[in-house]
Design an enzyme around this catalytic site. Structure first.
Site, PDB file in Angstrom:
ATOM      1  N   CYS A  79      -5.908  -9.944   2.513  1.00 51.81           N
ATOM      2  CA  CYS A  79      -6.948  -8.977   2.920  1.00 51.81           C
ATOM      3  C   CYS A  79      -8.275  -9.610   3.310  1.00 51.81           C
ATOM      4  CB  CYS A  79      -7.167  -7.970   1.800  1.00 51.81           C
ATOM      5  SG  CYS A  79      -5.648  -7.197   1.292  1.00 51.81           S
ATOM      6  N   PHE A  89      -8.498   0.777  -1.489  1.00 51.86           N
ATOM      7  CA  PHE A  89      -9.248  -0.275  -2.193  1.00 51.86           C
ATOM      8  C   PHE A  89      -8.403  -0.804  -3.351  1.00 51.86           C
ATOM      9  CE2 PHE A  89     -12.364   2.825  -0.498  1.00 51.86           C
ATOM     10  CZ  PHE A  89     -12.929   2.019   0.482  1.00 51.86           C
ATOM     11  N   VAL A 108       0.841  -1.216   0.000  1.00 50.87           N
ATOM     12  CA  VAL A 108       0.000   0.000   0.000  1.00 50.87           C
ATOM     13  C   VAL A 108       0.868   1.254   0.000  1.00 50.87           C
ATOM     14  CG1 VAL A 108      -1.747   1.315   1.282  1.00 50.87           C
ATOM     15  CG2 VAL A 108      -1.909  -1.174   1.159  1.00 50.87           C
ATOM     16  N   THR A 153      -1.086  -3.922   9.531  1.00 57.06           N
ATOM     17  CA  THR A 153      -1.957  -4.223  10.678  1.00 57.06           C
ATOM     18  C   THR A 153      -2.401  -5.680  10.530  1.00 57.06           C
ATOM     19  OG1 THR A 153      -3.841  -3.321   9.434  1.00 57.06           O
ATOM     20  CG2 THR A 153      -2.810  -1.871  11.045  1.00 57.06           C
ATOM     21  N   GLU A 158      -4.268  -6.362  -5.293  1.00 57.50           N
ATOM     22  CA  GLU A 158      -2.922  -6.766  -5.692  1.00 57.50           C
ATOM     23  C   GLU A 158      -2.968  -7.156  -7.163  1.00 57.50           C
ATOM     24  OE1 GLU A 158      -0.759  -9.431  -3.124  1.00 57.50           O
ATOM     25  OE2 GLU A 158      -1.858  -8.705  -1.397  1.00 57.50           O
TER      26      GLU A 158
HETATM   27  C1  UGA Z   1      -8.986  -7.078  -1.956  1.00 58.46           C
HETATM   28  C2  UGA Z   1     -10.060  -6.084  -2.444  1.00 58.46           C
HETATM   29  O1  UGA Z   1     -10.587  -6.517  -3.701  1.00 58.46           O
HETATM   30  C3  UGA Z   1      -9.482  -4.675  -2.593  1.00 58.46           C
HETATM   31  O2  UGA Z   1     -10.503  -3.768  -2.952  1.00 58.46           O
HETATM   32  C4  UGA Z   1      -8.864  -4.266  -1.242  1.00 58.46           C
HETATM   33  O3  UGA Z   1      -8.277  -2.990  -1.297  1.00 58.46           O
HETATM   34  C5  UGA Z   1      -7.808  -5.269  -0.846  1.00 58.46           C
HETATM   35  O4  UGA Z   1      -8.412  -6.579  -0.755  1.00 58.46           O
HETATM   36  C6  UGA Z   1      -7.255  -4.846   0.485  1.00 58.46           C
HETATM   37  O5  UGA Z   1      -8.003  -4.862   1.465  1.00 58.46           O
HETATM   38  O6  UGA Z   1      -6.113  -4.382   0.534  1.00 58.46           O
HETATM   39  P1  UGA Z   1      -7.023  -8.455  -3.129  1.00 58.46           P
HETATM   40  O7  UGA Z   1      -6.778  -9.087  -1.799  1.00 58.46           O
HETATM   41  O8  UGA Z   1      -5.864  -7.981  -3.915  1.00 58.46           O
HETATM   42  O9  UGA Z   1      -8.009  -7.185  -2.975  1.00 58.46           O
HETATM   43  O10 UGA Z   1      -7.787  -9.560  -3.971  1.00 58.46           O
HETATM   44  P2  UGA Z   1      -9.075  -9.698  -4.882  1.00 58.46           P
HETATM   45  O11 UGA Z   1      -8.741  -9.447  -6.291  1.00 58.46           O
HETATM   46  O12 UGA Z   1     -10.234  -8.987  -4.329  1.00 58.46           O
HETATM   47  O13 UGA Z   1      -9.315 -11.287  -4.720  1.00 58.46           O
HETATM   48  C7  UGA Z   1      -9.483 -11.870  -3.426  1.00 58.46           C
HETATM   49  C8  UGA Z   1      -9.689 -13.367  -3.555  1.00 58.46           C
HETATM   50  O14 UGA Z   1     -10.950 -13.672  -4.127  1.00 58.46           O
HETATM   51  C9  UGA Z   1      -8.670 -14.072  -4.438  1.00 58.46           C
HETATM   52  O15 UGA Z   1      -8.309 -15.292  -3.841  1.00 58.46           O
HETATM   53  C10 UGA Z   1      -9.381 -14.294  -5.748  1.00 58.46           C
HETATM   54  O16 UGA Z   1      -8.920 -15.369  -6.504  1.00 58.46           O
HETATM   55  C11 UGA Z   1     -10.802 -14.543  -5.246  1.00 58.46           C
HETATM   56  N1  UGA Z   1     -11.838 -14.205  -6.248  1.00 58.46           N
HETATM   57  C12 UGA Z   1     -12.077 -12.921  -6.584  1.00 58.46           C
HETATM   58  C13 UGA Z   1     -12.583 -15.237  -6.811  1.00 58.46           C
HETATM   59  O17 UGA Z   1     -12.392 -16.442  -6.521  1.00 58.46           O
HETATM   60  N2  UGA Z   1     -13.577 -14.907  -7.698  1.00 58.46           N
HETATM   61  C14 UGA Z   1     -13.835 -13.619  -8.058  1.00 58.46           C
HETATM   62  O18 UGA Z   1     -14.764 -13.401  -8.866  1.00 58.46           O
HETATM   63  C15 UGA Z   1     -13.057 -12.604  -7.500  1.00 58.46           C
END
Ligand code: UGA
Length: 425
Positions: free
Chosen positions: A256, A148, A12, A87, A151
């Protein structure tokens, strides 16, 4: 040109620093990790993050972005400091905010009166109000500005945000912080401090809930011969449902969703409230991964099958494998007696699966599939969709594949003799 300090050069902090500099601010980013700072000064970014290294290099060249290992430097001569400290999940299930408290004294003593402390770290709901009171005693302002950033697309998310949330006791201070974001074309939500903190937790919990909903819906679709993609398309067209996070997979992971859902449950419980939908979302995710492991194990009818796992990171386009579904599933398989090999295009070396198990990442997908009784795709890397199934067929023990990200060309793989193991049927 506004001069801004950033505390923390993690995912971040570094993304925020590079993007704030790109938007025309003068930024000094500090991290106590001397080695990391030295690498950054040389323009080297360890994080696997699209466009980030380029932005760091470009803005260092223009002089708008500097790095230091002395927090003091991020607090001197700046009109705002962005706090981007970790955190992590604490022992009680809530966030461990010791890194924030540790630097609060330095902030209060060093920042010039009238400056703003912008909280980007995810902290427990209500803590910002306490911090604002402490800072107010030194005539410092406080704004909660949750991040928001996903990654893998963090730079794009910062420069073209879906929304900017600013929580403060003073609208004019929040507007000052908004001015650092350049020309803003997205909705801006001004709130009080606690509401901004709640937006962050609620957003991640809701997004995780959507993914778990999609995972359970996909099982129903398989059992009713409905086409999941068409069903999602039909649902997403409704604005009230919205696009995204409805792609089924091996469950959600990362640094996250797991942390924030658990923290939201802990915060709620500490206030005597049972946020049962979030609790169920966490349980549904764990059950989903357990069922996947069981399905993999029983697909071969062998007591100790060899499983070739493609994908270690928790999703594509990142080298982060914290709380990755791949790691959890690998752990369950190994604990049940399976032999597991794993490959990821951007992860190499020793992989810690659990306290008891580590394994060495394979050097190629073919290497990971060597002798496999079943090949399992767990991360949606583009590379895997381009794999030649005939090459894989020549090294496996049995031509069996389970594609949990739905990225393989089924007819090509079937032509190479593979049988698809379905999760739901
Ligand atoms: C997430 C949030 O999307 C961000 O908005 C937020 O800022 C971030 O956490 C954070 O709190 O810092 P991120 O952890 O990078 O972002 O990951 P995502 O792209 O949201 O995916 C999270 C998990 O859900 C992954 O394991 C991904 O494979 C899974 N996922 C996501 C699915 O299985 N299907 C989907 O349709 C979307």
């Amino acid at each position: 040109m506004p001069r801004i300090g950033v505390l923390g050069a993690g995912f971040v902090g570094l993304t925020s620093s590079a993007c704030l500099a790109e938007l025309g601010n003068e930024v000094i980013c500090c991290d106590i990790d001397e080695e990391k700072v030295e690498q950054l000064r040389q323009g080297r970014v360890e994080l696997f993050e699209d466009r980030l290294e380029k932005l760091v290099l470009r803005n260092q060249e223009t002089g708008r972005l500097q790095f230091s290992n002395r927090n003091q430097d991020a607090l001197t001569g700046v009109e705002a400091v962005f706090v981007c400290l970790p955190t992590p999940l604490g022992t009680s299930g809530g966030a461990d905010v010791s890194a924030i408290w540790d630097c609060l004294d330095a902030i209060s003593c060093t920042l010039s009166p009238g400056s703003v402390v912008v909280m980007k770290s995810t902290i427990p709901i209500g803590l910002g109000v306490e911090i604002a009171e402490v800072l107010d005693r030194s005539s410092l302002n406080y704004v909660s500005n949750p991040e928001f950033l996903r990654e893998g697309s963090a730079v794009a998310d910062f420069l073209s945000p879906s929304r900017i949330v600013l929580g403060s006791n003073d609208r004019s201070v929040a507007e000052k912080v908004l001015s650092y974001f350049g020309r803003v074309e997205c909705p801006v939500v001004f709130t009080d401090i606690s509401s901004a903190e709640t937006v962050k937790y609620a957003s991640n919990a809701f997004l995780a809930m959507k993914v778990s909903f999609a995972n359970q819906l996909s099982v129903l679709c398989a059992k009713t011969d409905s086409n999941m993609q068409d069903v999602v398309c039909g649902m997403e067209s409704d604005d009230r449902i919205g696009r995204g996070n409805l792609t089924p997979g091996p469950g959600w992971g990362g640094s996250c969703f797991p942390k924030d859902t658990r923290a939201l449950v802990a915060i709620s419980r500490s206030l005597g409230h049972r946020f049962s939908m979030v609790e169920e979302t966490i349980e549904a995710n764990e059950r989903h991964q357990q069922l996947i492991s069981e399905r993999i194990l029983c697909s071969t009818e062998l007591t100790n099958p060899t499983v070739g796992i493609l994908g270690i990171s928790f999703k594509a386009n990142t080298n982060d494998y914290r709380e990755s579904p791949s790691i959890r599933i690998a752990h369950q398989l190994i604990a049940a007696g399976a032999r597991v090999s794993m490959f990821d295009p951007v992860i190499s070396g020793e992989i810690r699966i659990s306290d008891q198990f580590t394994l060495h990442a394979s050097i190629s997908p073919i290497d990971a599939c060597e002798g496999a009784d079943v090949v399992v795709v767990l991360t949606e890397w583009k590379e895997f969709s381009k794999l030649d199934p005939f090459s894989v067929a020549s090294v496996v023990s049995s031509r069996r594949v389970m594609d949990l990200r739905n990225i393989l060309n089924r007819s090509d793989w079937k032509r190479a003799g593979f049988t698809f193991v379905e999760f739901a049927k």
